[in-house]
Scaffold this motif. Structure first.
Motif, PDB file in Angstrom:
ATOM      1  N   MET A   1      -9.476 -47.087  11.125  1.00 24.66           N
ATOM      2  CA  MET A   1      -9.242 -45.724  10.656  1.00 24.66           C
ATOM      3  C   MET A   1      -7.855 -45.280  11.102  1.00 24.66           C
ATOM      4  SD  MET A   1     -11.567 -42.321  11.354  1.00 24.66           S
ATOM      5  CE  MET A   1     -11.243 -42.332  13.113  1.00 24.66           C
ATOM      6  N   LYS A   2      -7.107 -44.672  10.199  1.00 20.05           N
ATOM      7  CA  LYS A   2      -5.790 -44.167  10.558  1.00 20.05           C
ATOM      8  C   LYS A   2      -5.541 -42.851   9.836  1.00 20.05           C
ATOM      9  CE  LYS A   2      -3.363 -46.922   7.041  1.00 20.05           C
ATOM     10  NZ  LYS A   2      -2.312 -47.922   6.812  1.00 20.05           N
ATOM     11  N   ASN A   3      -4.643 -42.020  10.406  1.00 12.82           N
ATOM     12  CA  ASN A   3      -4.325 -40.755   9.776  1.00 12.82           C
ATOM     13  C   ASN A   3      -2.829 -40.498   9.839  1.00 12.82           C
ATOM     14  OD1 ASN A   3      -3.796 -39.246  12.370  1.00 12.82           O
ATOM     15  ND2 ASN A   3      -5.940 -39.766  12.676  1.00 12.82           N
ATOM     16  N   LYS A   4      -2.355 -39.653   8.917  1.00  8.13           N
ATOM     17  CA  LYS A   4      -0.938 -39.311   8.843  1.00  8.13           C
ATOM     18  C   LYS A   4      -0.775 -38.136   7.898  1.00  8.13           C
ATOM     19  CE  LYS A   4      -0.142 -42.729   5.204  1.00  8.13           C
ATOM     20  NZ  LYS A   4       0.660 -43.904   4.777  1.00  8.13           N
ATOM     21  N   VAL A  68     -21.759 -51.661  -3.523  1.00  8.06           N
ATOM     22  CA  VAL A  68     -20.416 -51.311  -3.983  1.00  8.06           C
ATOM     23  C   VAL A  68     -19.510 -51.161  -2.768  1.00  8.06           C
ATOM     24  CG1 VAL A  68     -18.998 -49.643  -5.221  1.00  8.06           C
ATOM     25  CG2 VAL A  68     -21.318 -50.122  -6.011  1.00  8.06           C
ATOM     26  N   LEU A  69     -18.439 -51.944  -2.733  1.00  6.80           N
ATOM     27  CA  LEU A  69     -17.445 -51.811  -1.666  1.00  6.80           C
ATOM     28  C   LEU A  69     -16.414 -50.776  -2.098  1.00  6.80           C
ATOM     29  CD1 LEU A  69     -16.047 -52.736   0.965  1.00  6.80           C
ATOM     30  CD2 LEU A  69     -14.881 -54.484  -0.412  1.00  6.80           C
ATOM     31  N   ALA A  70     -16.182 -49.796  -1.238  1.00  2.85           N
ATOM     32  CA  ALA A  70     -15.205 -48.754  -1.557  1.00  2.85           C
ATOM     33  C   ALA A  70     -14.395 -48.419  -0.309  1.00  2.85           C
ATOM     34  CB  ALA A  70     -15.896 -47.502  -2.090  1.00  2.85           C
ATOM     35  N   TYR A  71     -13.107 -48.124  -0.528  1.00  2.00           N
ATOM     36  CA  TYR A  71     -12.213 -47.700   0.544  1.00  2.00           C
ATOM     37  C   TYR A  71     -11.975 -46.198   0.384  1.00  2.00           C
ATOM     38  CZ  TYR A  71     -11.403 -52.636   1.416  1.00  2.00           C
ATOM     39  OH  TYR A  71     -11.574 -53.974   1.708  1.00  2.00           O
ATOM     40  N   LEU A  72     -12.185 -45.438   1.462  1.00  2.00           N
ATOM     41  CA  LEU A  72     -12.137 -43.983   1.404  1.00  2.00           C
ATOM     42  C   LEU A  72     -10.902 -43.450   2.111  1.00  2.00           C
ATOM     43  CD1 LEU A  72     -15.854 -43.265   2.380  1.00  2.00           C
ATOM     44  CD2 LEU A  72     -14.931 -43.679   0.089  1.00  2.00           C
ATOM     45  N   ILE A  87      -6.883 -39.052   6.393  1.00  2.00           N
ATOM     46  CA  ILE A  87      -7.620 -39.955   7.278  1.00  2.00           C
ATOM     47  C   ILE A  87      -8.174 -41.065   6.401  1.00  2.00           C
ATOM     48  CG2 ILE A  87      -9.687 -38.503   7.159  1.00  2.00           C
ATOM     49  CD1 ILE A  87     -10.326 -39.517  10.029  1.00  2.00           C
ATOM     50  N   GLN A  88      -7.819 -42.281   6.733  1.00  2.00           N
ATOM     51  CA  GLN A  88      -8.094 -43.424   5.847  1.00  2.00           C
ATOM     52  C   GLN A  88      -9.001 -44.434   6.521  1.00  2.00           C
ATOM     53  OE1 GLN A  88      -4.579 -45.504   4.605  1.00  2.00           O
ATOM     54  NE2 GLN A  88      -5.672 -46.900   3.260  1.00  2.00           N
ATOM     55  N   ASP A  89      -9.972 -44.909   5.741  1.00  2.00           N
ATOM     56  CA  ASP A  89     -10.856 -45.984   6.179  1.00  2.00           C
ATOM     57  C   ASP A  89     -10.219 -47.310   5.784  1.00  2.00           C
ATOM     58  OD1 ASP A  89     -12.955 -47.643   6.829  1.00  2.00           O
ATOM     59  OD2 ASP A  89     -14.067 -47.220   4.991  1.00  2.00           O
ATOM     60  N   VAL A  90      -9.807 -48.096   6.760  1.00  3.88           N
ATOM     61  CA  VAL A  90      -9.079 -49.327   6.464  1.00  3.88           C
ATOM     62  C   VAL A  90     -10.004 -50.525   6.272  1.00  3.88           C
ATOM     63  CG1 VAL A  90      -6.999 -48.564   7.639  1.00  3.88           C
ATOM     64  CG2 VAL A  90      -8.749 -49.791   8.936  1.00  3.88           C
ATOM     65  N   MET A 134     -11.401 -45.783  -3.654  1.00  3.89           N
ATOM     66  CA  MET A 134     -10.815 -46.955  -4.283  1.00  3.89           C
ATOM     67  C   MET A 134     -11.822 -48.099  -4.270  1.00  3.89           C
ATOM     68  SD  MET A 134      -9.130 -50.039  -4.301  1.00  3.89           S
ATOM     69  CE  MET A 134      -8.574 -50.460  -2.654  1.00  3.89           C
ATOM     70  N   VAL A 135     -12.274 -48.475  -5.467  1.00  5.74           N
ATOM     71  CA  VAL A 135     -13.202 -49.597  -5.619  1.00  5.74           C
ATOM     72  C   VAL A 135     -12.396 -50.798  -6.085  1.00  5.74           C
ATOM     73  CG1 VAL A 135     -15.259 -50.452  -6.794  1.00  5.74           C
ATOM     74  CG2 VAL A 135     -15.063 -48.023  -6.225  1.00  5.74           C
ATOM     75  N   PRO A 136     -12.304 -51.864  -5.290  1.00  3.89           N
ATOM     76  CA  PRO A 136     -11.508 -53.021  -5.699  1.00  3.89           C
ATOM     77  C   PRO A 136     -11.983 -53.576  -7.035  1.00  3.89           C
ATOM     78  CG  PRO A 136     -12.160 -53.207  -3.405  1.00  3.89           C
ATOM     79  CD  PRO A 136     -12.924 -52.044  -3.969  1.00  3.89           C
ATOM     80  N   LEU A 137     -11.032 -54.043  -7.840  1.00  4.40           N
ATOM     81  CA  LEU A 137     -11.361 -54.628  -9.130  1.00  4.40           C
ATOM     82  C   LEU A 137     -12.181 -55.893  -8.956  1.00  4.40           C
ATOM     83  CD1 LEU A 137      -7.924 -54.259 -10.962  1.00  4.40           C
ATOM     84  CD2 LEU A 137      -9.972 -52.883 -11.300  1.00  4.40           C
ATOM     85  N   VAL A 138     -13.171 -56.070  -9.828  1.00 10.66           N
ATOM     86  CA  VAL A 138     -13.977 -57.285  -9.768  1.00 10.66           C
ATOM     87  C   VAL A 138     -13.350 -58.397 -10.609  1.00 10.66           C
ATOM     88  CG1 VAL A 138     -16.092 -56.035  -9.329  1.00 10.66           C
ATOM     89  CG2 VAL A 138     -15.427 -56.457 -11.679  1.00 10.66           C
ATOM     90  N   ASN A 139     -12.426 -58.049 -11.492  1.00 12.49           N
ATOM     91  CA  ASN A 139     -11.743 -59.067 -12.285  1.00 12.49           C
ATOM     92  C   ASN A 139     -10.566 -59.624 -11.498  1.00 12.49           C
ATOM     93  OD1 ASN A 139     -13.455 -58.619 -14.475  1.00 12.49           O
ATOM     94  ND2 ASN A 139     -12.171 -56.956 -15.233  1.00 12.49           N
TER      95      ASN A 139
END
Length: 264
Positions: A1-4, A68-72, A87-90, A134-139
């Motif tokens: 987790m990081k913030n800026k 579903v994998l997602a980055y928040l 604030i980001q979930d890495v 952000m959901v990573p592309l499956v293709n």
């Protein structure tokens, strides 16, 4: 987790609260949920807009996979700085029917958020939040280039060329860059427009498909093959290219300079 602090985040969804105090009165015991928004073919809601707590909830009715994998990344606007605290979930979160909600229980301390001097609550009682899901592309696609391009040659002998009567003749299959290919030869031209010419194309064999075509290599969308309507004039072919037994030798040589593999 990081913030800026950032100038303008690339968020998926943003929400402005016109009166934070009224929001607290209307939802004293529960968190406020946003309207539904979409990201990565799934539906989501942002919840917990009371400064210290922020979550994202997956609408499980939109699930097309077990997980579903997602980055928040959450955003809170700071009017004083004219920037967005993020604030980001890495690591990413795995959403599913059993665990449809993920987020952060402490984005900002409530004292910091509620104090107008800090800029998060502004113009009396307003605030602004956002989230990027952000959901990573499956293709996927992998392109490789061999150090030494492999060269392939295929030979085809067409016998008694002068007596050919059919419109089209097809060679045996040969391997062409991992695909089965064939040569199609039109001894009296592909159409009457080319009746004085030999037409010749390379096709993918029946059952073979190709996702993309590079038009630099004489690909014709009408024939769905690579080649030429006017390969050579028939009178010149008879003079110089038929042997004593009236046979035509057709050779094709190509180099595989790259290969591409991809998801369906």
């Amino acid at each position: 987790m990081k913030n800026k602090l950032v100038d303008r985040p690339p968020w998926t969804y943003t929400m402005q609260i016109q009166s934070l105090s009224q929001l607290k009165e209307l939802f004293p015991e529960s968190e406020y949920k946003s309207l539904t928004f979409s990201s990565g073919k799934y539906n989501w809601k942002q919840e917990g807009q009371r400064g210290g707590i922020m979550y994202v909830e997956l609408d499980t009715s939109s699930l097309t996979a077990s997980t579903v994998l997602a980055y928040l990344t959450f955003f809170v606007y700071n009017k004083k700085e004219n920037k967005y605290f993020t604030i980001q979930d890495v690591e990413g979160k795995h959403f599913n029917a059993i665990r449809p909600v993920w987020g952060f229980p402490r984005v900002l301390p409530l004292d910091t958020f509620n104090d107008p001097k800090n800029g998060y609550v502004f113009e009396g009682d307003q605030c602004e939040f956002g989230v990027d899901v952000m959901v990573p592309l499956v293709n996927w696609e992998v392109v490789s280039f061999p150090n030494t391009p492999s060269k392939t040659k295929f030979s085809w002998t067409v016998k008694k060329f002068s007596k050919l009567k059919d419109h089209c003749y097809v060679s045996d299959k040969f391997i062409m860059g991992g695909k089965n290919g064939v040569i199609k030869l039109y001894p009296k031209g592909y159409t009457t427009t080319y009746s004085k010419s030999l037409s010749m194309f390379v096709f993918l064999a029946d059952g073979e498909t190709m996702k993309a075509v590079d038009n630099r290599y004489n690909y014709d969308t009408r024939t769905q093959g690579w080649g030429w309507y006017h390969f050579i004039y028939l009178d010149k072919l008879r003079e110089a290219y038929l042997d004593k037994e009236d046979s035509l030798q057709v050779d094709i040589e190509f180099a595989v300079v790259s290969t591409t593999t991809s998801s369906p």
